[in-house]
Each structure stands twice: as structure tokens, then as C-alpha cells.
Scaffold this active site. Structure first.
Site, PDB file in Angstrom:
ATOM      1  N   LYS A   1      11.928  -6.829   3.604  1.00 39.75           N
ATOM      2  CA  LYS A   1      12.610  -5.757   2.659  1.00 39.75           C
ATOM      3  C   LYS A   1      13.372  -4.567   3.701  1.00 39.75           C
ATOM      4  O   LYS A   1      14.629  -4.015   2.946  1.00 39.75           O
ATOM      5  CB  LYS A   1      11.579  -5.202   1.908  1.00 39.75           C
ATOM      6  CG  LYS A   1      10.952  -6.271   0.891  1.00 39.75           C
ATOM      7  CD  LYS A   1      10.055  -5.746  -0.024  1.00 39.75           C
ATOM      8  CE  LYS A   1       9.467  -6.580  -1.037  1.00 39.75           C
ATOM      9  NZ  LYS A   1       8.511  -6.353  -2.071  1.00 39.75           N
TER      10      LYS A   1
ATOM     11  N   GLY B   1      -3.012   1.793   0.420  1.00 38.28           N
ATOM     12  CA  GLY B   1      -2.023   0.933   1.243  1.00 38.28           C
ATOM     13  C   GLY B   1      -1.015   2.180   1.584  1.00 38.28           C
ATOM     14  O   GLY B   1      -0.787   3.065   0.620  1.00 38.28           O
ATOM     15  N   ALA B   2      -0.093   1.995   2.755  1.00 39.01           N
ATOM     16  CA  ALA B   2       0.902   2.712   2.953  1.00 39.01           C
ATOM     17  C   ALA B   2       2.120   1.973   3.360  1.00 39.01           C
ATOM     18  O   ALA B   2       2.810   2.298   4.221  1.00 39.01           O
ATOM     19  CB  ALA B   2       0.538   3.946   3.964  1.00 39.01           C
ATOM     20  N   GLY B   3       2.306   0.778   2.799  1.00 43.26           N
ATOM     21  CA  GLY B   3       3.434  -0.020   3.115  1.00 43.26           C
ATOM     22  C   GLY B   3       4.499   0.131   2.249  1.00 43.26           C
ATOM     23  O   GLY B   3       4.540   0.994   1.543  1.00 43.26           O
ATOM     24  N   GLY B   4       5.479  -1.108   2.163  1.00 38.35           N
ATOM     25  CA  GLY B   4       6.550  -0.781   1.253  1.00 38.35           C
ATOM     26  C   GLY B   4       6.335  -0.802  -0.081  1.00 38.35           C
ATOM     27  O   GLY B   4       6.924  -0.232  -0.940  1.00 38.35           O
ATOM     28  N   ALA B   5       5.405  -1.503  -0.645  1.00 37.15           N
ATOM     29  CA  ALA B   5       4.845  -1.674  -2.069  1.00 37.15           C
ATOM     30  C   ALA B   5       4.483  -0.443  -2.403  1.00 37.15           C
ATOM     31  O   ALA B   5       4.675   0.233  -3.708  1.00 37.15           O
ATOM     32  CB  ALA B   5       4.171  -2.715  -2.490  1.00 37.15           C
TER      33      ALA B   5
HETATM   34  P1  NAP Z   1       3.041  -4.242   3.707  1.00 31.34           P
HETATM   35  O1  NAP Z   1       4.346  -3.288   3.747  1.00 31.34           O
HETATM   36  O2  NAP Z   1       2.666  -5.367   4.655  1.00 31.34           O
HETATM   37  O3  NAP Z   1       1.671  -3.036   3.445  1.00 31.34           O
HETATM   38  C1  NAP Z   1       0.615  -3.786   3.344  1.00 31.34           C
HETATM   39  C2  NAP Z   1      -0.509  -2.680   3.273  1.00 31.34           C
HETATM   40  O4  NAP Z   1      -1.750  -3.035   3.173  1.00 31.34           O
HETATM   41  C3  NAP Z   1      -0.347  -1.706   4.439  1.00 31.34           C
HETATM   42  O5  NAP Z   1      -0.737  -0.428   4.138  1.00 31.34           O
HETATM   43  C4  NAP Z   1      -1.612  -2.193   5.484  1.00 31.34           C
HETATM   44  O6  NAP Z   1      -2.403  -1.207   6.185  1.00 31.34           O
HETATM   45  C5  NAP Z   1      -2.579  -2.750   4.330  1.00 31.34           C
HETATM   46  N1  NAP Z   1      -3.300  -3.683   4.480  1.00 31.34           N
HETATM   47  C6  NAP Z   1      -3.024  -5.060   5.021  1.00 31.34           C
HETATM   48  N2  NAP Z   1      -4.109  -5.715   5.685  1.00 31.34           N
HETATM   49  C7  NAP Z   1      -5.182  -5.096   5.295  1.00 31.34           C
HETATM   50  C8  NAP Z   1      -6.619  -5.147   5.620  1.00 31.34           C
HETATM   51  N3  NAP Z   1      -7.144  -6.359   5.976  1.00 31.34           N
HETATM   52  N4  NAP Z   1      -7.381  -4.101   5.477  1.00 31.34           N
HETATM   53  C9  NAP Z   1      -7.067  -2.979   4.900  1.00 31.34           C
HETATM   54  N5  NAP Z   1      -5.574  -2.651   4.659  1.00 31.34           N
HETATM   55  C10 NAP Z   1      -4.807  -3.741   4.887  1.00 31.34           C
HETATM   56  O7  NAP Z   1       3.182  -5.035   2.201  1.00 31.34           O
HETATM   57  P2  NAP Z   1       3.633  -4.732   0.831  1.00 31.34           P
HETATM   58  O8  NAP Z   1       4.915  -5.257   0.698  1.00 31.34           O
HETATM   59  O9  NAP Z   1       3.535  -3.098   0.721  1.00 31.34           O
HETATM   60  O10 NAP Z   1       2.709  -5.484  -0.100  1.00 31.34           O
HETATM   61  C11 NAP Z   1       1.429  -5.162  -0.315  1.00 31.34           C
HETATM   62  C12 NAP Z   1       0.600  -6.093  -1.420  1.00 31.34           C
HETATM   63  O11 NAP Z   1       1.448  -6.003  -2.623  1.00 31.34           O
HETATM   64  C13 NAP Z   1       0.740  -7.415  -1.042  1.00 31.34           C
HETATM   65  O12 NAP Z   1      -0.321  -8.287  -1.287  1.00 31.34           O
HETATM   66  C14 NAP Z   1       1.892  -8.176  -1.774  1.00 31.34           C
HETATM   67  O13 NAP Z   1       1.642  -9.437  -1.905  1.00 31.34           O
HETATM   68  C15 NAP Z   1       1.733  -7.087  -3.169  1.00 31.34           C
HETATM   69  N6  NAP Z   1       2.954  -7.095  -3.990  1.00 31.34           N
HETATM   70  C16 NAP Z   1       3.217  -7.624  -5.209  1.00 31.34           C
HETATM   71  C17 NAP Z   1       4.355  -7.590  -5.837  1.00 31.34           C
HETATM   72  C18 NAP Z   1       4.342  -8.092  -7.301  1.00 31.34           C
HETATM   73  O14 NAP Z   1       5.560  -8.213  -7.709  1.00 31.34           O
HETATM   74  N7  NAP Z   1       3.343  -8.394  -7.917  1.00 31.34           N
HETATM   75  C19 NAP Z   1       5.389  -6.931  -5.284  1.00 31.34           C
HETATM   76  C20 NAP Z   1       5.280  -6.353  -3.848  1.00 31.34           C
HETATM   77  C21 NAP Z   1       4.092  -6.465  -3.416  1.00 31.34           C
HETATM   78  P3  NAP Z   1      -2.122  -0.617   7.595  1.00 31.34           P
HETATM   79  O15 NAP Z   1      -0.950   0.180   7.302  1.00 31.34           O
HETATM   80  O16 NAP Z   1      -3.222  -0.203   8.072  1.00 31.34           O
HETATM   81  O17 NAP Z   1      -1.618  -1.957   8.291  1.00 31.34           O
END
Ligand code: NAP
Length: 279
Positions: free
Chosen positions: A67, A127-131
Site C-alpha cells: 500500500k 497496532g501501528a501499521g497502515g490500517a
Molecule cells: P501492517 O501494516 O503489516 O501492520 C500490522 C500491525 O500488526 C503492526 O502494528 C504489527 O506490529 C502488528 N502485529 C503483526 N503481527 C503481530 C503479532 N504476532 N503480535 C503483535 N502484533 C503484531 O498491516 P495492516 O495493513 O495495518 O493490517 C492489519 C490487520 O488489519 C491485518 O490483519 C489485515 O488483514 C486487517 N485489515 C483488514 C481490512 C478490512 O477491509 N477488513 C483492511 C485493512 C487491513 P509491529 O509494528 O510490532 O510489527
């Protein structure tokens, strides 16, 4: 008859329901269309993305982990996507690639009936990622929330997250909480908690980002971005919070918004949602 060609790019995206959603939209609107799921290895991302042309697709959904990476290869980016530094939807038109973020729209849609609970409230974000960035930005712009507690395992990433959002959110109060300090939130009350980690999701349905002793009764709304039906957190929240939401409505709403941006055609949310998720 016009034919629409869409694609979804990501890494390990074979589980995605996006193709089902677009199939349903095509059938509802009696449209001739296709949505191809393209799995891309991060090492080969640039060449593969550049090789996809306007002749091959009209619109593209972008998911983890591309993204942010796609932004460097677009001609124009809309203000929301710029603010949260993430593009999840690309329109191919007149030789240009235009980037949008429809996750914010999708996240907000199921919260509309609960705006009265949220307005000026306090939010707990895992969480502190893109979503998570899209979630914080939307809670601020659509529900005037300025008080956030963020819990993430990586402190450095969390600091950058706060820095980047501070520039966009006037008067924001954001507390950063590491795993070691998570006891601090156990006795707090929140208007909403949003899980923006994969914990509770497909591969981890029994895992949780909450501290062990956290009481769900301290929450008004629980919102989990994961949309697998065996998520234990959503099941628990359904018995304890006023509102419990998973990510299924968000997924459908962001896809419908992308479809509109790519084609100019409006689609009824309920018709698609009930067919794809069956509830
Ligand atoms: P991302 O940018 O990769 O961020 C993932 C976040 O989760 C980071 O803060 C990461 O922590 C944390 N994390 C990952 N594995 C972990 C673990 N084992 N223990 C603790 N923290 C963990 O991903 P994203 O795009 O933000 O997406 C996050 C979630 O939202 C995903 O499951 C995705 O499928 C879901 N999502 C759903 C939709 C929808 O339409 N429903 C849309 C977007 C996203 P660190 O910073 O410490 O690595």
C-alpha cells in the site's frame, strides 16, 4: 457490452474475499467483468507492478505489503491517501494511474449508526501499521475523536506513527503503550477499541492483543479489522460490549467505493454484503 477488468495485488493473497465481492457486483449490475488476484513477491514488486498496464486493467486493489510502495509509481494521489501514506485503490485512466484510499471509507461505514457513542470519545488502538493509521485518521475526521491510546510491540514504529499523525490531527492526544506497560490500560474505559493487528485473524483466531486481565465491559464498541468467523475476540465482545463489529463490512464497503471510483457506478451495500458474508 463494456467489459471491466480489475486486479488485486498483494503478497500471500490467495485467501482474499475481494474477488467474491467483485463477482457479486458484476452479477448484480449485469456487467461483464473479471477480477484477477495477482500474488507478487516483494523482491519483484517494482518490475511486476510496472508491467501491468491500462490495456490490462481498469482498476486495481492493493493490499499488504504494497500500500505504501505503490505510491512512488502513481501519477496522482488523493488527499486522504496522502494523509495516511497508503493507497489501496488505483484507477487506470487516460494513460495515468490515480491512487486512492478507500479503507477509511470502508472502516467508517459500519460506525455511522453509532456516531453518538463515538463523538469526542476515547479510542484504544492495537497496532501501528497502515490500517491503524487509516483507523485513527477516520476516527478523527468522521467522529471527532482526538484522545487515543496505541498499543504495539514495536516502540520505534509506534513513535513514527505518532509523529506522522501529529502533523495531520490538530489537538491530538496520543499515549503510546508498550507490552510491558499494558497494565496501565486495564482499568481505563474506552468508547471504542480497534484491533488493527492480525491477532485473532485467519492464522491466529485464538490470539489476542489485549492484556490478560482486560475487561471487555470497559468498552462500548469493539471493532476487529479481521473478518474470519472464528475470531474469539469478536465472540467475547458480542456478549459484553454494546456493539461488536468484525472487518467484513469494511471489506465490502471499501470494495464498493473502489468500484465506484473505477466505473462511476453505485452499488447497494446490503445486496453485496448479505450474499458474500451470508449474514
Ligand atoms: P501492517 O501494516 O503489516 O501492520 C500490522 C500491525 O500488526 C503492526 O502494528 C504489527 O506490529 C502488528 N502485529 C503483526 N503481527 C503481530 C503479532 N504476532 N503480535 C503483535 N502484533 C503484531 O498491516 P495492516 O495493513 O495495518 O493490517 C492489519 C490487520 O488489519 C491485518 O490483519 C489485515 O488483514 C486487517 N485489515 C483488514 C481490512 C478490512 O477491509 N477488513 C483492511 C485493512 C487491513 P509491529 O509494528 O510490532 O510489527
Amino acid at each position: 457490452m463494456e467489459r471491466f477488468r480489475f486486479a488485486l495485488i498483494g503478497h500471500n493473497v490467495t485467501y482474499s474475499r475481494s474477488a467474491d465481492i467483485f463477482e457479486r457486483i458484476f452479477s448484480l449490475k449485469n456487467i461483464n467483468g473479471s477480477c484477477e488476484i495477482i500474488n507478487i513477491d516483494p523482491d519483484g514488486f517494482v518490475d511486476r507492478f510496472r508491467s501491468i498496464t491500462e490495456e490490462q486493467v481498469d482498476g486495481m486493489s492493493v493490499t499488504i505489503p504494497f500500500k505504501k510502495a505503490v505510491m512512488a509509481y502513481l501519477d496522482e494521489i488523493d488527499p486522504i491517501a496522502q494523509a495516511i501514506e497508503a493507497v489501496n485503490s488505483i484507477r487506470y485512466t487516460k494513460g495515468k494511474k490515480l491512487g486512492y484510499n478507500t479503507d477509511c471509507f470502508g472502516f467508517s461505514k459500519p460506525l455511522h449508526p453509532h456516531a453518538n457513542i463515538l463523538k469526542h470519545g476515547k479510542a484504544l488502538i492495537f497496532g501501528a501499521g497502515g490500517a491503524a493509521k487509516a483507523v485513527v485518521y477516520t476516527l478523527y475526521t468522521d467522529y471527532e475523536i482526538k484522545d487515543f491510546v496505541i498499543l504495539n510491540r514495536n516502540m520505534d514504529k509506534m513513535r513514527k506513527f505518532k509523529e506522522s499523525l501529529s502533523e495531520k490531527i490538530d489537538g491530538m492526544h496520543m499515549t503510546l503503550c508498550k507490552r510491558e506497560d499494558e497494565g496501565q490500560i486495564v482499568n481505563d474505559r474506552f468508547d471504542i477499541a480497534v484491533n488493527c493487528t492480525p491477532l485473532g485473524g485467519w492464522n491466529k483466531p485464538d490470539l489476542s492483543p489485549f492484556p490478560d486481565s482486560f475487561d471487555f465491559n470497559n468498552l462500548k464498541i469493539y471493532y476487529d479489522l479481521n473478518y474470519n468467523t472464528n475470531n474469539q475476540l469478536v465472540k467475547t465482545a458480542k456478549t459484553k460490549t454494546q456493539v461488536a463489529l468484525d472487518g467484513s463490512a469494511m471489506l465490502v464497503a471499501q470494495a464498493i467505493r473502489s468500484f465506484y471510483l473505477w466505473t462511476g457506478i453505485q452499488v447497494n451495500f446490503d445486496n453485496v454484503y448479505s450474499h458474500v458474508f451470508g449474514y
